[in-house]
Design an enzyme around this catalytic site. Structure first.
Site, PDB file in Angstrom:
ATOM      1  N   LYS A 290       0.868  -1.186   0.000  1.00  0.00           N
ATOM      2  CA  LYS A 290       0.000   0.000   0.000  1.00  0.00           C
ATOM      3  C   LYS A 290       0.894   1.222   0.000  1.00  0.00           C
ATOM      4  CE  LYS A 290      -4.407   1.111   0.224  1.00  0.00           C
ATOM      5  NZ  LYS A 290      -5.599   0.346  -0.212  1.00  0.00           N
TER       6      LYS A 290
ATOM      7  N   ASP B  59      -6.798   4.357  -5.073  1.00  0.00           N
ATOM      8  CA  ASP B  59      -7.493   4.167  -3.796  1.00  0.00           C
ATOM      9  C   ASP B  59      -8.157   5.520  -3.527  1.00  0.00           C
ATOM     10  OD1 ASP B  59      -7.619   2.145  -1.373  1.00  0.00           O
ATOM     11  OD2 ASP B  59      -7.257   4.067  -0.433  1.00  0.00           O
TER      12      ASP B  59
HETATM   13  O1  2IT Z   1      -7.973  -1.423  -1.063  1.00  0.00           O
HETATM   14  C1  2IT Z   1      -7.853  -1.979  -2.184  1.00  0.00           C
HETATM   15  O2  2IT Z   1      -7.968  -3.193  -2.307  1.00  0.00           O
HETATM   16  C2  2IT Z   1      -7.562  -1.147  -3.336  1.00  0.00           C
HETATM   17  N1  2IT Z   1      -7.445   0.066  -3.183  1.00  0.00           N
HETATM   18  C3  2IT Z   1      -7.347  -1.761  -4.686  1.00  0.00           C
HETATM   19  C4  2IT Z   1      -5.935  -2.181  -4.835  1.00  0.00           C
HETATM   20  C5  2IT Z   1      -5.535  -2.645  -6.214  1.00  0.00           C
HETATM   21  O3  2IT Z   1      -4.347  -2.947  -6.365  1.00  0.00           O
HETATM   22  O4  2IT Z   1      -6.367  -2.716  -7.116  1.00  0.00           O
END
Ligand code: 2IT
Length: 446
Positions: free
Chosen positions: A125, A165
């Protein structure tokens, strides 16, 4: 004290200033106790100590110049949490609440979520404590470019694949991807959520919300019920709320609320195509408010500074931020006879709220399972990029539906295996954990 409690205590004393991370670790590790008891190898190989520690934390300065030629500085991060089952994968969040602790909680959750999807993706993340509210297009682009001027050296299609996100949509993904391509001179699947004419997957924008409704429908099916005719309260009004409202409405439910930082909208007539399309206009305005919805649609009422959980509904679906639903909100929903709570935001409910739902026998679907359709479809985008093809929308949607059903059924079964029937919190954590933990053992002490 048990092994899991020892590790929770160690995290709490090591990172006392990271409450959300401690909350996420506590919730997951406590529900893993039956697995740890049944399989002593996890303690023997110190899996819990290792799984709570990110493999790598990257933190960097993001300097940029605003429209008044003032130099501004934000903090950027990428947390590469766990790569046991695939390259790091997870979104980038631009929001004032971003800090090392909040991204550690999100990266930790992402590790289990990605494992649940059945696809080969590790957990990561990233983000910045940058507030997109009120920023011009030029400011957004310069910020994204500056962010990527550092991030590009740490990511790659086989290393770490970010996505959007909160605060990062298709436009920001475009700016970041463009800057990566310029710096590396490579056009690869290094990002997901790309534009659909240049490598993005069809259905990715809708996927988190669609997947959440597929999961919800399966929960209802398990209790011999269906989504048709149900009233649903949603919070938020961004990408996730939009996809959820669209699919729930299509399947015959009535979505009666939306919300923003300014308050909530109650519309007893429910959503329709025009109202759902207007959510996109609200988001694009960059003002972060929902009040104008009630000015545009006469059936809707705006309640300033309130949350939608006071409305009587059959189903509640938080779609905004972590910890947005507390114990009092849970009690209000329970008193109003809520049947199911499907958490779509990451850790949208406080632990006391979840306990209140479980005690009241309200079926509760945790975010890491319910919202996994977003990252699952990112996984499908990675596959399409790797084989240099793009699949039709129906094919992606069918895959998404299949994946959501298997996430549901795996979580359901994992809970049942440990005598915790119907407990999706434990089931999701257990199912996600076992795959990652076994891969870590197989790969040695790395
Ligand atoms: O919280 C999540 O799963 C997302 N923001 C999507 C992450 C992604 O790599 O598609």
């Amino acid at each position: 004290m048990s092994y899991a409690q020892d590790v929770i205590a160690a995290v709490a004393s090591r990172d006392p200033h990271q409450p959300e991370f401690i909350q996420a670790v506590t919730e997951v590790l406590e529900t893993l106790e039956p697995v740890i008891d049944a399989k002593p190898q996890y303690q023997k190989y110190s899996i819990l100590e290792r799984i709570v520690e990110p493999e790598r934390i990257i933190s960097f300065r993001v300097p940029w110049v605003d429209d008044n030629n003032v130099i501004r500085v934000n903090r950027g991060y990428r947390i590469q949490f766990n790569s046991a089952i695939g390259p790091y994968k997870g979104g980038i969040r631009f929001h004032p609440s971003v800090n090392e602790g909040s991204l550690k909680f999100l990266g930790f959750e992402q590790t289990f979520k990605n494992s649940l999807t059945t696809l080969p993706m590790g957990g990561g993340k990233g983000g910045a404590d940058f507030d997109p509210r009120g920023k011009s297009e030029g400011e957004m682009m310069r910020f994204c470019q500056s962010f990527m001027n550092e991030l590009f050296r740490h990511i790659g299609p086989d290393t770490d694949v970010p996505a959007g996100d909160i605060g990062v949509g298709a436009r920001e993904v475009g700016y970041m991807f463009g800057q990566y391509k310029r710096l590396r001179n490579e056009f690869t699947g290094v990002f997901t959520g790309k534009g659909q004419g240049w490598g993005g997957s069809l259905i990715r924008p809708e996927a988190t919300g669609f997947g959440a409704v597929y999961f919800l429908s399966r929960m209802l099916e398990k209790i011999g019920d269906s989504i048709e005719g149900k009233t649903i309260a949603i919070s938020g009004f961004g990408n996730v709320a939009w996809g959820t409202a669209m699919k729930a409405t299509e399947l015959g439910a009535k979505v009666v609320t939306l919300s923003g930082p300014d308050g909530y909208i109650y519309d007893p007539e429910g959503m329709n195509d025009e109202k759902i399309a207007y959510m996109l206009d609200l988001r694009a305005s960059n003002n972060d408010v929902v009040a104008p919805f009630a000015e545009k649609f006469t059936s809707a009422k705006f309640f300033a500074d309130k949350k939608p959980w006071e409305v009587k509904v059959d189903i509640a679906m938080p779609c905004a931020l972590q910890n947005e639903l507390n114990e009092d909100d849970a009690k209000a929903l329970i008193a109003n006879g809520v049947k199911i709570v499907a958490e779509v935001s990451n850790m949208g409910c406080r632990p006391e709220a979840i306990n209140a739902f479980l005690d009241a026998k309200v079926l509760f679907g945790p975010g890491k399972a319910v919202n996994a359709g977003g990252v699952a479809t990112s996984g499908l985008e990675m596959t399409q990029n790797s084989i240099r093809l793009s699949w039709p929308a129906e094919e992606v949607d069918a895959n998404l539906k299949r994946i959501m059903l298997s996430i549901h059924d795996n979580a359901w079964q994992a809970a049942k295996n440990f005598g915790l029937d119907g407990n999706y919190v434990a089931g999701s954590n257990i199912a996600g954990f076992i795959k990652v933990a076994d891969a870590m053992i197989a790969q040695g002490v790395v």
